[in-house]
Design a protein around this motif. Sequence first.
Motif, PDB file in Angstrom:
ATOM      1  N   SER B 106       0.812  -1.202   0.000  1.00  0.00           N
ATOM      2  CA  SER B 106       0.000   0.000   0.000  1.00  0.00           C
ATOM      3  C   SER B 106       0.856   1.267   0.000  1.00  0.00           C
ATOM      4  O   SER B 106       0.575   2.230  -0.712  1.00  0.00           O
ATOM      5  N   TRP B 110       0.788   4.017  -2.841  1.00  0.00           N
ATOM      6  CA  TRP B 110       0.522   5.404  -2.447  1.00  0.00           C
ATOM      7  C   TRP B 110       1.588   6.348  -3.007  1.00  0.00           C
ATOM      8  O   TRP B 110       1.274   7.412  -3.531  1.00  0.00           O
ATOM      9  N   LYS B 114       0.598   9.321  -5.353  1.00  0.00           N
ATOM     10  CA  LYS B 114       0.869  10.702  -4.948  1.00  0.00           C
ATOM     11  C   LYS B 114       1.613  11.431  -6.077  1.00  0.00           C
ATOM     12  O   LYS B 114       1.375  12.604  -6.336  1.00  0.00           O
ATOM     13  N   PHE B 122      -4.690   3.840  -5.818  1.00  0.00           N
ATOM     14  CA  PHE B 122      -4.375   3.558  -4.419  1.00  0.00           C
ATOM     15  C   PHE B 122      -5.607   3.061  -3.656  1.00  0.00           C
ATOM     16  O   PHE B 122      -5.499   2.331  -2.662  1.00  0.00           O
ATOM     17  N   LEU B 394      -4.189  12.510  -0.722  1.00  0.00           N
ATOM     18  CA  LEU B 394      -2.997  11.654  -0.853  1.00  0.00           C
ATOM     19  C   LEU B 394      -1.763  12.204  -0.137  1.00  0.00           C
ATOM     20  O   LEU B 394      -0.680  11.641  -0.258  1.00  0.00           O
ATOM     21  N   PRO B 400      -1.858   5.115   4.157  1.00  0.00           N
ATOM     22  CA  PRO B 400      -1.176   4.015   3.450  1.00  0.00           C
ATOM     23  C   PRO B 400      -0.376   3.119   4.406  1.00  0.00           C
ATOM     24  O   PRO B 400      -0.234   1.929   4.149  1.00  0.00           O
TER      25      PRO B 400
END
Lengths: 499, 499
Positions: B106, B110, B114, B122, B394, B400
Amino acid sequence: MEKQFYSYMQKTEHLKEAAGLMAWDLRTYAPKKGAAGRGEAVGTLSEMIFERETSEEMRSFLNELPGRTDNKVTEASLRECRRTFDKLTNVPQEEYKAFVVLTTQSEKAWEEAKETGDFQTFAPYLKDIVDFQRRYAEWKGYEGEKYNALLDDFEPGLTTEKIDDVFAKLKQELVPLVEQISTKKNPPADLFSGMQEQDQAAFSQKILEAMHYDFDAGRLDKTVHPFAIGLNSGDVRVTTKYDENDFRTAVFGTIHEGGHALYEQNIGADLYGTLLSGGASMGIHESQSLFWENFVGRHYAFWKSYYPLLQDAHEPLKNVPLDSFYPAVNQAGPSLIRIEADELTYCLHIILRYELEKALIRGELEVDDLPEAWADKMEELLGIRPENDSEGVLQDVHWPAGMFGYFPSYAFGYIYAAQLKEAMLQDLPEFNELLEEGNLTPVKEWLTENVHRHGRLMDPEELLKSASGWEMTPEPLIRYLTDKYTALYNLKESEEVDK
Amino acid sequence: MEKQFYSYMQKTEHLKEAAGLMAWDLRTYAPKKGAAGRGEAVGTLSEMIFERETSEEMRSFLNELPGRTDNKVTEASLRECRRTFDKLTNVPQEEYKAFVVLTTQSEKAWEEAKETGDFQTFAPYLKDIVDFQRRYAEWKGYEGEKYNALLDDFEPGLTTEKIDDVFAKLKQELVPLVEQISTKKNPPADLFSGMQEQDQAAFSQKILEAMHYDFDAGRLDKTVHPFAIGLNSGDVRVTTKYDENDFRTAVFGTIHEGGHALYEQNIGADLYGTLLSGGASMGIHESQSLFWENFVGRHYAFWKSYYPLLQDAHEPLKNVPLDSFYPAVNQAGPSLIRIEADELTYCLHIILRYELEKALIRGELEVDDLPEAWADKMEELLGIRPENDSEGVLQDVHWPAGMFGYFPSYAFGYIYAAQLKEAMLQDLPEFNELLEEGNLTPVKEWLTENVHRHGRLMDPEELLKSASGWEMTPEPLIRYLTDKYTALYNLKESEEVDK
């Protein structure tokens, strides 16, 4: 089960990495108030490592796995794990604990004794240590000499019989050579002071780069007692010491530790995470540091290319021609302190310690008689006597720390290095020219190919034979020292071998 | 058995010290090629720590010892060990392992999301994480809101009910205040660039010394994402970042991390080697860093004594009077990124995250609707909307990484700090004069006496009550922010509280 064995070894290696980083940190950046707590934490990790190395799980790997694999890495790992397991389990646990306590007390007593020069306050501890070593040899078992049991911990396969033969040859050639040289006047050596720390650091960095030390997989830091340490395959660190009164400490110290570090940086990837991911032995490791320090770093051709760089880093050297600088960094002659000795006399310092250790373990020499025996040997081998025990029998940490059988590794490091150098010359006859050009790549690659990448896969003598093509012999070292110092000190019409 | 319990805890602390040093090293000096191997080694140590925290031996301490001791350190240690034991053993082992794998994947997803601003790539990971959090709360158990189970891991005793009450008050006061300020023009802020790294480092060192950070029990090093870390009682390190485009990063960052470090350096010696030798909670720890960063470091009186030192370190500031510098380092107003937010708006960023987390755990909000919900909340609280998800939903690593229930600690750190400040004023009414004189000793001593030395002996609210004399309340923070920013932005005829 083989898979479990690898996973088990790797976890132990991870604990060693943690303990190694803690040790590095203590000797570089750790604040002083954290030292006591850190020492205890390192103690806990060492205990955990000990437990894993001697566990029932390890015992079952050692009992079940041999003969069930044809993977040579597994086989050699089992050999090394067995060596450690036996070493640690042969000693009754209570005796082992008592010995750890004894060496702690002994090191403390030694530090005080060294300060005051009073051997007698340290003698009782040393007696207990010698006594333990004798019993240790019995627990461990040995063939031939009792002392062989101790040697085997540092240099597997090395025996008293082999050492006696090799050291006799060294003595025969080196003692008269040193005697001759000691009558000669040394060149002036007042040109080593005044180099700023940051200039020494910058030059050290450049030399490590020239040696192909990989700074993306390591660092250079400052410390009091320099060392190199491999934490994992991508993290092998060098430390050095900057003395503004004598830049040789940093220059040759960095090259020396850089030699150790190059070894660890270039061990084969197939050995990562196993017990084979270190050097083959103390002696083989030392052969790598000494190869670079002496066979490269004190070579005329090396300075032919790198001296201008040093002169740029330290202006006053611009008034010193290479032909004055070279003999100045190769001065030789009798001296009292081993760690300050030159490459010509170094082995004699080791021979002295070896002969005394052997006699102690045999029971032919008593601890009380050691200072006198030390001074007599010093006179016999180097023609000088210490004025007090601090510069004699009390100078080294090895005995107070309980390390008997360690010293010969230093001399064999020299012997191996000289043998590797002769072997390298067969493949790289242009060795001198390469150094003159400042091109150290082929030298580094030869060592990686023949030594580094094998890690601890082979025993030291097997590795040396595989790398050089012949059995271990002191002849190359004798040739190297005789030729170099005969020429340097004009002992006869010489062929100026090293130039 | 109590003795064995202490010895057991201490060994676990030693492993944590090793893992902590490895983490510090990775973020300061470790060469890049060693990072992968180091990560694996840290993983092994974490596993070993986990095993010790959940072992049968620990279970028997937890079953046998309570009620058999009247030692309050033992009692509190048992409470903490029980908390960890339950937390780790409540989760089925297979689920725990799967979650570790999930968060690794994750975080990776992420980072990419991002970069591109694409939340949808994500989202699947976040759904699984939210799902795990809901199940985790069930395994763990809770009273009232399910979300309380998550809060308890970071701020023991804190509940949704308490937060709702506190955050409602903060919103009521802060939202209109921020709205008013956002119509005002900020003072020019182009005076922060051009300070050389070494000058920033020297100034950072001086400020830490002024705070009574003990350099014999710590160090200051450079890093990318600053942190402070306590390795053992005599080794608590600060890291900071030097940005030549904006010296505020280093100045306020160093003071902030210095606040964390002062806490760890001054924990009582009776707590060494136990689970109580850290801070009481995330929030209490943050109260210490924020106390120093904001209540000292952004105070007019502080700069009255330390601004000349900064001007000496950075010549161009000699043309900037204190009365221009002070408002410049206290600019406030709506912004999108939490970690760049000022002290006035910071809590609103936290409230936003808290409300979304709570709704997610309750099942009132779905992950797919999160970006829109984020933007709406942002507009409601701060009057601005992100243009993309990178500067919106994000932006933080917490989700995350699987950390739900963490964010409120940040806001409560502020609340605690303001409450401690009012309590301190009762004992030290001359607070402003002390800062003007540059004498931070009584401030540091008050915090040590009332907060630091107790370590994790008490739960956060208990500690806060013991230190300040009253229950946790957001009123001091509201008073502080309202008074300070009303004056700074001339929102009404004010008493210039902070000056």
